[in-house]
Design an enzyme around this catalytic site. Structure first.
Site, short mmCIF file in Angstrom:
data_model
loop_
_atom_site.label_atom_id
_atom_site.label_comp_id
_atom_site.label_asym_id
_atom_site.label_seq_id
_atom_site.Cartn_x
_atom_site.Cartn_y
_atom_site.Cartn_z
CD GLU A 37 -2.46 1.82 0.31
OE1 GLU A 37 -3.31 1.08 -0.24
OE2 GLU A 37 -2.21 2.98 -0.08
CB SER A 51 -22.48 7.26 1.10
OG SER A 51 -22.42 8.14 0.02
CG HIS A 55 -25.71 0.75 -2.02
ND1 HIS A 55 -26.58 1.82 -1.93
CD2 HIS A 55 -24.47 1.28 -2.20
CE1 HIS A 55 -25.89 2.95 -2.05
NE2 HIS A 55 -24.61 2.65 -2.21
CB VAL A 176 3.43 -1.14 -7.11
CG1 VAL A 176 3.81 -1.89 -8.38
CG2 VAL A 176 3.17 -2.09 -5.95
CD GLU A 349 -18.72 3.31 -11.12
OE1 GLU A 349 -19.23 4.33 -10.62
OE2 GLU A 349 -18.66 3.13 -12.35
CB SER A 350 -21.02 3.06 -5.69
OG SER A 350 -21.92 2.75 -4.68
CB CYS A 412 -11.57 13.81 21.22
SG CYS A 412 -12.85 14.36 20.08
CB CYS A 414 -16.37 17.14 19.66
SG CYS A 414 -15.77 18.82 19.55
CB CYS A 454 -8.60 16.53 20.86
SG CYS A 454 -9.33 16.27 19.25
C1 LIG Z 1 -18.30 9.38 -3.59
C2 LIG Z 1 -18.35 7.89 -3.42
C3 LIG Z 1 -19.39 7.30 -2.68
C4 LIG Z 1 -19.47 5.92 -2.55
N1 LIG Z 1 -20.44 5.38 -1.74
C5 LIG Z 1 -20.49 4.04 -1.59
C6 LIG Z 1 -21.45 3.46 -0.71
O1 LIG Z 1 -22.17 4.17 -0.02
N2 LIG Z 1 -21.54 2.12 -0.65
C7 LIG Z 1 -20.75 1.30 -1.41
O2 LIG Z 1 -20.93 0.09 -1.36
N3 LIG Z 1 -19.77 1.82 -2.18
C8 LIG Z 1 -19.62 3.16 -2.28
N4 LIG Z 1 -18.63 3.71 -3.06
C9 LIG Z 1 -17.69 2.83 -3.71
C10 LIG Z 1 -16.60 2.32 -2.78
O3 LIG Z 1 -16.10 3.36 -1.97
C11 LIG Z 1 -15.48 1.71 -3.62
O4 LIG Z 1 -16.04 0.77 -4.50
C12 LIG Z 1 -14.42 1.02 -2.78
O5 LIG Z 1 -13.97 1.84 -1.74
C13 LIG Z 1 -13.27 0.63 -3.68
O6 LIG Z 1 -12.27 0.05 -2.89
P1 LIG Z 1 -10.89 -0.35 -3.51
O7 LIG Z 1 -10.17 -1.11 -2.48
O8 LIG Z 1 -11.10 -0.98 -4.85
O9 LIG Z 1 -10.19 1.04 -3.85
P2 LIG Z 1 -9.39 2.05 -2.90
O10 LIG Z 1 -10.02 2.23 -1.61
O11 LIG Z 1 -9.15 3.28 -3.72
O12 LIG Z 1 -8.02 1.28 -2.66
C14 LIG Z 1 -7.00 1.23 -3.61
C15 LIG Z 1 -5.69 1.36 -2.87
O13 LIG Z 1 -4.62 1.17 -3.79
C16 LIG Z 1 -3.56 1.99 -3.36
N5 LIG Z 1 -2.64 2.15 -4.50
C17 LIG Z 1 -2.89 2.78 -5.67
N6 LIG Z 1 -1.78 2.75 -6.45
C18 LIG Z 1 -0.82 2.08 -5.76
C19 LIG Z 1 0.53 1.74 -6.03
N7 LIG Z 1 1.13 2.09 -7.17
N8 LIG Z 1 1.23 1.05 -5.09
C20 LIG Z 1 0.64 0.70 -3.91
N9 LIG Z 1 -0.64 1.02 -3.60
C21 LIG Z 1 -1.36 1.70 -4.51
C22 LIG Z 1 -4.27 3.28 -2.97
O14 LIG Z 1 -3.46 4.08 -2.13
C23 LIG Z 1 -5.50 2.75 -2.28
O15 LIG Z 1 -5.35 2.63 -0.88
C24 LIG Z 1 -18.51 5.10 -3.20
C25 LIG Z 1 -17.46 5.68 -3.91
C26 LIG Z 1 -17.37 7.07 -4.01
C27 LIG Z 1 -16.24 7.69 -4.74
#
Ligand SMILES: Cc1cc2nc3c(=O)[nH]c(=O)nc-3n(C[C@H](O)[C@H](O)[C@H](O)COP(=O)(O)OP(=O)(O)OC[C@H]3O[C@@H](n4cnc5c(N)ncnc54)[C@H](O)[C@@H]3O)c2cc1C
Length: 510
Positions: A37, A51, A55, A176, A349-350, A412, A414, A454
């Site tokens: 990471e 959020s 869902h 990476v 994505e979501s 803290c 609050c 805090c």
């Molecule tokens: C505005 C918004 C609202 C949402 N609301 C919801 C919701 O209410 N409910 C729901 O189910 N989903 C929701 N989602 C979707 C959900 O948040 C994502 O689908 C989920 O968090 C994706 O997780 P991930 O692990 O794929 O990505 P990330 O959390 O982005 O993790 C990817 C990780 O890879 C790391 N990384 C990237 N490049 C490198 C590299 N070169 N080397 C090492 N590490 C690297 C990053 O630092 C990051 O920590 C929402 C998304 C958004 C943007």
């Protein structure tokens, strides 16, 4: 530069909720796993900027992985949270129609949900809507009692800690930079902290997953950042609604519309917006969108006032669909057809938070089919979170203070977080120690004053606990130092002494 040279069976790139869920699922087997990471802690990508909604699955097109995994994820989410000591509440969701023309869209949504096998969906009229949400403006709603809320960052942390306790390794601050093949069976992964080798690579890098795929020679994916901005309301506004409140979604927008989300911690979120942007690290809160969010929320809930807003933030969707097309494309979760043993997760994505566990199970199935993995019989699915002092009854509080006087000191004001909770957070198994890591683990600095009271006290605790030079304390790792100009009392005295001598020499008084 420190060179790490470890051989792993499987390397997961990205410690978001999905990467951490994969690490936990894989730790059920006897294999050497590592998560790389780039940030100072897990979950700092999209996984802490959403959020926090679990869902139910009626927003996704039937037959897609999004629909299937969302429904599966929703059904198993409470158990997952229970195992990991993560908060979860099934508060239900209302998709509210404000105009007659929207009523047919509610019917369509319900049909889609029924096709996806979402339980207990019903259309409710004005009277029932007023009974459930007296303060809301609307004429009818689709009611989904199965929709729930959780803490997205605590879930990510808990998945990681549980995976770690079951044998997975985590390398934070490890970015990476390049991927190559040593021979046909090994990957060489070059990072800012040296090289790693592994038989499999799982690309779970969220918004950067297309770039990671490209490092391995896979060029077919492109991701587009699509920003969602939010307002956070003070807890004192929380009485205004009881359910998640969504507008009727508009086709082709690629979001679900500006909604009102009661959070698991008692705030209300307004957002997110939906705007394609150029840079993948642009988490700005912008004035036009902030105004738009307030206006949209006000149209549903006229009781809201701008004085309720305590902070704004944004998250970035990893969209596969370019802005010219709009809408949603399905999750891609597959082994590359050109690079053997390289598994891509693209466009998560979501509802990626809701679906994290089924997504992880899918990845493990892909590997299991090829490798016949051996079970890790000592796998322990349970993990205990940090005990929240404020949620205990008076007797328990007294007993806790007797046991450890650090429970008797509120740091803290609050959020009413004690020194003991800060110390437990600082002592986390992942070894993350920035202020943001403490904040996500305890909620300290998340209240009305946003750390005004805090933050400096927490810095002092970190300094003492880790015996740090104050200049080493960071807001969020890397080079986010907070006290660059810090001088210790000794240095200060020496400097004053020097000034005094100089001024005496010059015949001046300081
Ligand atoms: C505005 C918004 C609202 C949402 N609301 C919801 C919701 O209410 N409910 C729901 O189910 N989903 C929701 N989602 C979707 C959900 O948040 C994502 O689908 C989920 O968090 C994706 O997780 P991930 O692990 O794929 O990505 P990330 O959390 O982005 O993790 C990817 C990780 O890879 C790391 N990384 C990237 N490049 C490198 C590299 N070169 N080397 C090492 N590490 C690297 C990053 O630092 C990051 O920590 C929402 C998304 C958004 C943007």
């Amino acid at each position: 530069m420190k060179t790490i040279n470890h051989d792993f069976h499987i390397i997961i790139i990205g410690g978001g909720v999905v990467g951490c869920a994969i690490a936990r699922e894989l730790s059920k087997y006897k294999i050497k796993i590592a998560v790389l990471e780039k940030e100072d802690d897990v979950g700092w990508g999209t996984s802490c900027r959403n959020s926090g909604v679990v869902h139910a699955g009626f927003n996704n097109r039937p037959g897609t992985l999004m629909a299937k995994f969302c429904v599966e994820g929703n059904k198993s989410f409470e158990d997952l949270c229970h195992q990991l000591g993560v908060p979860y509440k099934k508060i239900g969701k209302l998709v509210v129609a404000q105009k007659k023309e929207e009523l047919k869209d509610l019917q369509k949504l319900k049909q889609q949900g029924d096709a996806n096998r979402v339980d207990n969906l019903q259309i409710i009229g004005l009277n029932e809507l007023k009974r459930l949400e007296p303060n809301l403006v609307g004429i009818a709603a689709l009611y989904s009692p199965e929709t729930a809320i959780t803490s997205p960052y605590l879930l990510t942390i808990a998945l990681a800690e549980n995976a770690l306790n079951n044998g997975a390794s985590f390398f934070l601050n490890t970015e990476v930079k390049d991927i190559s093949r040593l021979d046909n069976s090994y990957f060489k992964i070059s990072t800012n902290r040296g090289e790693f080798t592994s038989s499999y690579v799982i690309n779970s890098a969220g918004l950067y997953a297309d770039r990671i795929a490209r490092m391995a020679g896979i060029k077919k994916f492109s991701l587009y950042p699509c920003r969602g901005e939010y307002h956070i309301l003070d807890k004192k506004a929380s009485w205004m609604i009881n359910h998640l409140v969504y507008p009727v979604p508009q086709d082709g927008t690629g979001g679900l519309g500006v909604h009102l989300t009661p959070t698991i911690d008692g705030n209300i979120l307004i957002g997110p917006s939906n705007e394609y942007i150029n840079r993948r690290n642009d988490f700005s809160s912008t004035f036009p969108i902030m105004k738009m969010l307030s206006a949209e929320a006000y149209s549903f809930l006229p009781l809201i006032s701008s004085g309720d807003i305590i902070r704004s933030y944004s998250g970035l969707r990893a969209k596969q669909v370019p802005s010219s097309v709009g809408g949603f494309w399905d999750f891609v979760i597959e082994e590359s057809d050109t690079v053997n043993n390289f598994i891509n997760l693209i466009g998560i994505e979501s509802p990626g938070l809701t679906a994290a566990q089924p997504i992880a199970q899918r990845v493990v199935n892909i590997i299991n089919k090829k490798e016949r993995l051996n079970s890790n019989f000592s796998f322990n699915p349970f993990r205990k979170g940090i005990l929240k002092f404020e949620e205990q009854d008076e007797e328990t509080k007294k007993a806790l203070i007797k046991q450890d006087s650090n429970y008797g000191e509120i740091v803290c004001r609050c959020e009413k977080i004690t020194k003991k909770e800060i110390l437990e957070a600082a002592n986390n198994p992942l070894g993350a120690k920035s202020l943001i890591s403490i904040k996500y683990r305890t909620r300290a600095m998340m209240g009305r004053c946003q750390g005004g009271y805090c933050q400096t006290r927490i810095m002092e605790i970190l300094r003492e606990y880790f015996e740090l030079d104050p200049k080493e304390i960071t807001l969020k790792g890397n080079d986010s130092y907070l006290l660059n100009g810090y001088r210790s009392n000794k240095e200060n005295n020496q400097s004053c002494q020097k000034k005094k001598l100089l001024s005496l020499e010059e015949g001046l008084l300081v």
